[in-house]
Structure formats: structure tokens, C-alpha cells
Scaffold this active site. Structure first.
Site, PDB file in Angstrom:
ATOM      1  N   VAL A 100     -15.783 -41.419  16.554  1.00  0.00           N
ATOM      2  CA  VAL A 100     -16.211 -41.259  17.951  1.00  0.00           C
ATOM      3  C   VAL A 100     -15.570 -42.334  18.833  1.00  0.00           C
ATOM      4  O   VAL A 100     -15.059 -42.040  19.924  1.00  0.00           O
ATOM      5  CB  VAL A 100     -17.757 -41.325  18.066  1.00  0.00           C
ATOM      6  CG1 VAL A 100     -18.186 -41.246  19.530  1.00  0.00           C
ATOM      7  CG2 VAL A 100     -18.420 -40.211  17.256  1.00  0.00           C
ATOM      8  N   ALA A 200     -25.199 -46.639  20.610  1.00  0.00           N
ATOM      9  CA  ALA A 200     -25.028 -45.326  19.972  1.00  0.00           C
ATOM     10  C   ALA A 200     -26.132 -45.201  18.940  1.00  0.00           C
ATOM     11  O   ALA A 200     -25.987 -45.621  17.799  1.00  0.00           O
ATOM     12  CB  ALA A 200     -23.653 -45.234  19.322  1.00  0.00           C
ATOM     13  N   TYR A 231     -30.336 -46.927   7.530  1.00  0.00           N
ATOM     14  CA  TYR A 231     -29.682 -46.435   8.750  1.00  0.00           C
ATOM     15  C   TYR A 231     -30.735 -46.043   9.792  1.00  0.00           C
ATOM     16  O   TYR A 231     -30.708 -46.526  10.925  1.00  0.00           O
ATOM     17  CB  TYR A 231     -28.809 -45.241   8.379  1.00  0.00           C
ATOM     18  CG  TYR A 231     -28.047 -44.629   9.528  1.00  0.00           C
ATOM     19  CD1 TYR A 231     -26.994 -45.308  10.142  1.00  0.00           C
ATOM     20  CD2 TYR A 231     -28.357 -43.342   9.982  1.00  0.00           C
ATOM     21  CE1 TYR A 231     -26.289 -44.725  11.191  1.00  0.00           C
ATOM     22  CE2 TYR A 231     -27.646 -42.750  11.026  1.00  0.00           C
ATOM     23  CZ  TYR A 231     -26.619 -43.451  11.623  1.00  0.00           C
ATOM     24  OH  TYR A 231     -25.905 -42.874  12.661  1.00  0.00           O
ATOM     25  N   LYS A 235     -31.375 -48.178  13.099  1.00  0.00           N
ATOM     26  CA  LYS A 235     -31.150 -47.681  14.464  1.00  0.00           C
ATOM     27  C   LYS A 235     -32.438 -47.758  15.278  1.00  0.00           C
ATOM     28  O   LYS A 235     -32.410 -48.016  16.481  1.00  0.00           O
ATOM     29  CB  LYS A 235     -30.651 -46.229  14.429  1.00  0.00           C
ATOM     30  CG  LYS A 235     -29.227 -46.085  13.919  1.00  0.00           C
ATOM     31  CD  LYS A 235     -28.200 -46.522  14.955  1.00  0.00           C
ATOM     32  CE  LYS A 235     -26.787 -46.218  14.477  1.00  0.00           C
ATOM     33  NZ  LYS A 235     -25.752 -46.726  15.350  1.00  0.00           N
ATOM     34  N   ARG A 272     -20.434 -35.225   5.248  1.00  0.00           N
ATOM     35  CA  ARG A 272     -21.347 -34.274   5.875  1.00  0.00           C
ATOM     36  C   ARG A 272     -20.745 -32.882   5.855  1.00  0.00           C
ATOM     37  O   ARG A 272     -19.561 -32.708   5.594  1.00  0.00           O
ATOM     38  CB  ARG A 272     -21.676 -34.721   7.308  1.00  0.00           C
ATOM     39  CG  ARG A 272     -22.729 -35.807   7.300  1.00  0.00           C
ATOM     40  CD  ARG A 272     -22.969 -36.381   8.660  1.00  0.00           C
ATOM     41  NE  ARG A 272     -21.834 -37.175   9.093  1.00  0.00           N
ATOM     42  CZ  ARG A 272     -21.808 -37.870  10.227  1.00  0.00           C
ATOM     43  NH1 ARG A 272     -22.844 -37.860  11.026  1.00  0.00           N
ATOM     44  NH2 ARG A 272     -20.751 -38.581  10.547  1.00  0.00           N
TER      45      ARG A 272
HETATM   46  N1  LIG Z   1     -20.649 -38.906  14.143  1.00  0.00           N
HETATM   47  C1  LIG Z   1     -21.893 -38.509  14.268  1.00  0.00           C
HETATM   48  O1  LIG Z   1     -22.212 -37.348  13.996  1.00  0.00           O
HETATM   49  C2  LIG Z   1     -22.951 -39.470  14.737  1.00  0.00           C
HETATM   50  C3  LIG Z   1     -24.271 -39.013  14.859  1.00  0.00           C
HETATM   51  C4  LIG Z   1     -25.227 -39.903  15.282  1.00  0.00           C
HETATM   52  C5  LIG Z   1     -24.923 -41.191  15.604  1.00  0.00           C
HETATM   53  N2  LIG Z   1     -23.632 -41.607  15.482  1.00  0.00           N
HETATM   54  C6  LIG Z   1     -23.357 -43.023  15.801  1.00  0.00           C
HETATM   55  O2  LIG Z   1     -22.152 -43.130  16.503  1.00  0.00           O
HETATM   56  C7  LIG Z   1     -21.454 -44.319  16.105  1.00  0.00           C
HETATM   57  C8  LIG Z   1     -20.038 -43.972  15.672  1.00  0.00           C
HETATM   58  O3  LIG Z   1     -20.083 -43.080  14.582  1.00  0.00           O
HETATM   59  P1  LIG Z   1     -18.776 -42.410  13.961  1.00  0.00           P
HETATM   60  O4  LIG Z   1     -19.128 -41.057  13.546  1.00  0.00           O
HETATM   61  O5  LIG Z   1     -17.624 -42.640  14.841  1.00  0.00           O
HETATM   62  O6  LIG Z   1     -18.631 -43.266  12.637  1.00  0.00           O
HETATM   63  P2  LIG Z   1     -17.376 -44.049  12.059  1.00  0.00           P
HETATM   64  O7  LIG Z   1     -17.783 -44.544  10.713  1.00  0.00           O
HETATM   65  O8  LIG Z   1     -16.159 -43.228  12.151  1.00  0.00           O
HETATM   66  O9  LIG Z   1     -17.251 -45.249  13.094  1.00  0.00           O
HETATM   67  C9  LIG Z   1     -18.005 -46.432  12.983  1.00  0.00           C
HETATM   68  C10 LIG Z   1     -17.054 -47.576  13.211  1.00  0.00           C
HETATM   69  O10 LIG Z   1     -17.776 -48.816  13.145  1.00  0.00           O
HETATM   70  C11 LIG Z   1     -17.023 -49.744  12.364  1.00  0.00           C
HETATM   71  N3  LIG Z   1     -17.948 -50.718  11.800  1.00  0.00           N
HETATM   72  C12 LIG Z   1     -18.913 -50.533  10.867  1.00  0.00           C
HETATM   73  N4  LIG Z   1     -19.564 -51.692  10.616  1.00  0.00           N
HETATM   74  C13 LIG Z   1     -19.015 -52.628  11.439  1.00  0.00           C
HETATM   75  C14 LIG Z   1     -19.240 -54.012  11.641  1.00  0.00           C
HETATM   76  N5  LIG Z   1     -20.182 -54.663  10.952  1.00  0.00           N
HETATM   77  N6  LIG Z   1     -18.482 -54.676  12.542  1.00  0.00           N
HETATM   78  C15 LIG Z   1     -17.508 -54.014  13.235  1.00  0.00           C
HETATM   79  N7  LIG Z   1     -17.238 -52.704  13.072  1.00  0.00           N
HETATM   80  C16 LIG Z   1     -17.988 -52.018  12.187  1.00  0.00           C
HETATM   81  C17 LIG Z   1     -16.343 -48.883  11.329  1.00  0.00           C
HETATM   82  O11 LIG Z   1     -15.235 -49.507  10.731  1.00  0.00           O
HETATM   83  C18 LIG Z   1     -15.966 -47.666  12.154  1.00  0.00           C
HETATM   84  O12 LIG Z   1     -14.724 -47.835  12.780  1.00  0.00           O
HETATM   85  C19 LIG Z   1     -22.282 -44.950  14.992  1.00  0.00           C
HETATM   86  O13 LIG Z   1     -23.071 -45.986  15.535  1.00  0.00           O
HETATM   87  C20 LIG Z   1     -23.177 -43.829  14.531  1.00  0.00           C
HETATM   88  O14 LIG Z   1     -24.408 -44.310  14.039  1.00  0.00           O
HETATM   89  C21 LIG Z   1     -22.646 -40.773  15.055  1.00  0.00           C
END
Ligand SMILES: NC(=O)c1ccc[n+]([C@@H]2O[C@H](COP(=O)([O-])OP(=O)(O)OC[C@H]3O[C@@H](n4cnc5c(N)ncnc54)[C@H](O)[C@@H]3O)[C@@H](O)[C@H]2O)c1
EC number: 4.1.1.35
Length: 420
Positions: A100, A200, A231, A235, A272
């Protein structure tokens, strides 16, 4: 008399001869000097030619390197709008190299803002943002949000956190630290520099919901000690922290409760349904359905989510807002649809149900529609086709053209007593 006349004649002839001889000798000398000169010049020219060709041999590879460098300096970036000083914001995206976050970085960059991406590359990768590297408005920092960060920004999109079950269950303690300490650090930064922070959050705060669809005033149904708790509860407490900072310190916060999202740049190991089914269908593997397949999910395309995040950040809505697509389908319907879109002959295989897997998940997006004027616009099939195209290319990119997603098992210390 005669003898004197003969002597004079003889001396006149020899003087003339002498002159002639001297002239010839002079000519010979000039000719030889000229010859030497010509000779020396040709030797010199040959030498110069040899030196020149040697220099050419050495310089050519350097020239090629310079050409490569020039090419990389004149890299074509996607088009970026010009914003005046007044409208241009300095924006931090934590987790901006993830799925995202990288799409959000694209939108904010193209809108003309200055974007700093902070990521520890746990699930994100440089490739997701490589097309911006070197751009004057873009910066990428390898940093873990569990450590404090000191930069000057106007807005913070706080996305850093593993998002899919296999990734957040891999190291639950780290997931908790990222969502708690990491969020505290980002709120501390927001307070210090007077920035607005958007968290997020997730539909997982509703747990396995008892109301359907889920609206923002539902408090949720979460198992606090289950495998997903690192998780879900991480959150939930992150949301609590946002409102504590808002009430106590006056920090401006925005909370997006994001529902399942899909699209290009999703992690191959996401685990997923959408990515699993697409990868399985593309490789002719059985599509694995956990349980009966009657559990429902609703998926939004990533560009819809990104537009919602930006709209929320720039709104005056400080309470949580659901962002998701309410179009609900059973898992079995997803399996059939993806199979058809890929044109795959894969079978559908039923496996035992996963623990704490929610039975229903569908957002109520009335609030987003009313307060942000936002709703998803990308049709499911159009989004799926884009995701299928992306995964097909990713598979081609893999050296052996075979990639079966195998989530890493959770980290558990050997020899330790474990509670059941
Ligand atoms: N994709 C979805 O369907 C979805 C749904 C609900 C919530 N979210 C939220 O959206 C956000 C992005 O999700 P996504 O799908 O892009 O996931 P993703 O895993 O692709 O992206 C998360 C990013 O955070 C980085 N990261 C993780 N821990 C870290 C840390 N300690 N320090 C710095 N960087 C760190 C990872 O390297 C990654 O680039 C997340 O917070 C997730 O909880 C996503």
C-alpha cells in the site's frame, strides 16, 4: 701571354665548377635535411597514431561507463505536478516500500509533494519505489520505527507493520513492538514537529465480528490471546495511543480502518486469498480453500484505498473511518472467479479451517461516503486482471518460473514450555 690567358680561363671554369659543386652540395644537404625531417615526422606521426589508438582503447570503456551514468542521471520519472511552496507538503510514509505504502508514495509524488519513505524492508522492498530513487522530491530511509526518528515533516502516514497473517505471526513480539513502540515514536515525532498523523489501522480491530456489516461504532470481538492477537490488539492499542496523544497533547490524528486490499506489488508470500489463488491458478496448482469456503470477504483495489487515505488525511474527520469495498463474496466465489480470469484448469482443494478466521467481513462505508465523499470505483474483475498481470510478470521474473507461496512458520524457541 697565351699561358696567362689559359690560366685565367682555367680559374674562371673551376670557379664556376666550384660554384656548381657548392650549389649541388647545398641542394644535397637541404634534400637530406628535408628527407630526415619528413622521416622523423612520419615516425612521429606513426608513434602518435599508436599512442592515440592505445588511449582510445583505455578511454572507450570509460566513455561507455559515463554514457551509462548519464542514462541513469537522466532517468525518466513519472510525471510530477508542480506545487507552490504554500501547497507543497513534506510527507513521511512509514512502511512506504510495502504494497500500500508504495502506491501511496506514487500518488503523493505525482501530486507534487516531497515524500520521505521510511522502511526496514521486513516485507517491503526497494523495487516497489525504485522508479523514484534519485528524484529531488523523494527520499528513502532504511529505518526501523521501533527506534526514534528525527525529521521535519508536515504529515505522517503511519503504515509500518506487517499486514498479512503469515507475516505478522512470523515474529509476534516484533509485530507488537512495531505497532506499539513504533506508533509511540511516530506520535512523538508528530507532537514534536506539529505534524498530522494518519494511522493505517485495520478491520481486524473488529476481530471475528458479531455484527454485520461492521460500522465504526462497533467495538469488536477479538481474542486477546489468539494467534492473531499480536496484530489485532497491536492495532487496537495503536488507535488508543492516537486518541491519547490527541486529547492530552493536541496532536491531529486520523485513523483509517482498512479492509482487505489487493493489487500489484502485493507480497508473493502475502498468504491471503487473492494472492494465493492467483499464484496457484497461474501455476496450475490446486486452489486451497480453508473450511467450507462459505466464509465471506470483500476486497478493494489498492488505488481506491490510496484515494481514501489521502481524502481522510486532508479532511477534518478525526474519528476512525472504514475504508473498504462492501461488495461481498464467498471465498469459493473468489476461487471460481480467479480460476476463470486466469483461464486455469486448477482444482479447488478444501483444507481444515484456520483458527480465529473471521466468518464474515464487510465494511459499512456510510461514514466515508458522507464525510469524505469517498467510495470504491474500481470493479472487482478489472482490479483482479491487473493483479493477475502483475503476478504473471513476477513469476516470469523468478529464475525457475516456479513460486509456490509457503508462509514462514512462526518463530518459537525450541525446548521452551508452551501453553496450549
Ligand atoms: N493490505 C491490506 O489488505 C491491509 C488491510 C488492513 C490494514 N492494512 C495496513 O496497512 C499497512 C500497510 O499494509 P501493506 O498491505 O502494504 O503491507 P506490507 O507488508 O506490504 O507493508 C508494510 C511495510 O511496513 C514495513 N515495516 C514493517 N515493520 C516495520 C518497522 N518496524 N519499521 C519500519 N518499517 C516496517 C515493511 O517492510 C513493509 O514495507 C499496514 O499497517 C497494515 O496493517 C493493510
Amino acid at each position: 701571354m697565351l699561358s696567362q690567358a689559359l690560366l685565367r680561363l682555367a680559374s674562371a671554369v673551376s670557379r664556376r665548377r666550384m660554384k656548381l659543386l657548392l650549389g649541388v652540395a647545398l641542394l644535397a644537404y637541404v634534400a637530406s635535411v628535408w628527407g630526415n625531417l619528413v622521416n622523423m615526422r612520419s615516425i612521429q606521426e606513426n608513434g602518435e597514431l599508436r599512442i592515440e589508438s592505445k588511449i582510445e582503447e583505455i578511454v572507450e570503456p570509460l566513455r561507455e561507463k559515463i554514457r551509462d551514468l548519464e542514462k541513469s542521471f537522466t532517468q525518466k520519472y513519472p510525471p510530477v505536478k508542480f506545487l507552490s511552496e504554500k501547497d507543497r507538503k513534506r510527507i513521511l510514509i512509514t512502511g512506504g516500500a510495502g504494497f500500500v505504502g508504495s502506491h501511496l508514495a506514487d500518488k503523493l509524488m505525482m501530486d507534487g509533494h516531497e515524500v520521505t519513505v521510511v522502511d526496514n524492508f521486513f516485507t517491503g522492498r526497494k523495487r516497489n519505489v525504485e522508479h523514484w530513487i534519485g528524484h529531488e522530491n523523494f527520499e528513502l530511509i532504511n529505518h526501523d520505527v521501533v527506534e526514534p526518528l528525527y525529521i521535519e515533516v508536515d504529515q505522517i502516514y503511519h503504515l509500518a507493520s506487517p499486514a498479512s497473517p503469515p507475516n505478522y505471526m512470523y515474529n509476534p513480539i516484533k509485530t507488537l513492538k512495531t505497532n506499539t513502540i513504533g506508533t509511540l515514536n511516530m506520535l512523538g515525532l508528530a507532537k514534536r514537529v506539529g505534524a498530522r498523523l494518519l494511522l493505517a489501522s485495520t478491520s481486524e480491530v473488529y476481530g471475528d465480528p458479531e455484527v454485520h456489516p461492521q460500522s465504526e461504532d462497533y467495538w469488536g470481538h477479538v481474542n486477546p490471546i489468539g494467534p492473531r492477537a499480536c496484530y489485532d490488539e497491536g492495532k487496537r492499542v495503536a488507535e488508543t495511543m492516537c486518541y491519547a496523544y490527541m486529547k492530552q497533547e493536541g496532536v491531529e490524528v486520523r485513523v483509517a480502518r482498512i479492509f482487505n486490499t489487493f493489487g500489484p506489488r502485493m507480497h508473493m508470500n502475502d498468504g491471503r486469498v487473492v494472492s494465493n489463488f492467483i499464484l496457484q491458478a497461474l501455476q496450475g496448482e490446486p486452489l486451497t480453500v480453508y473450511g467450507s469456503g462459505s466464509q465471506t470477504r470483500a476486497f478493494q483495489y489498492v488505488s481506491d484505498l490510496v484515494n481514501g487515505l489521502v481524502a481522510l488525511m486532508n479532511s477534518n474527520v478525526s474519528s476512525p473511518v472504514n475504508l473498504g469495498n462492501p461488495e461481498e463474496h464467498t471465498i469459493l466465489e473468489f476461487a471460481q472467479l480467479i480460476k476463470n480470469l486466469v483461464g486455469s484448469g486448477s482444482e479447488i482443494q478444501f483444507l481444515s479451517e484456520a483458527q480465529d478466521d473471521p466468518q464474515k467481513r464487510k465494511p459499512d462505508i456510510k461514514k466515508a461516503k458522507l464525510m469524505l465523499g469517498w467510495e470504491p470505483v474500481v470493479p472487482l474483475e478489472e482490479g483482479l486482471n491487473k493483479a493477475i498481470h502483475y503476478f504473471r510478470k513476477e513469476l516470469e521474473y523468478q529464475a525457475n518460473n516456479q513460486y509456490i507461496p509457503k508462509p514462514k512458520p512462526a518463530r518459537i524457541k525450541k525446548g521452551r514450555m508452551r501453553h496450549s
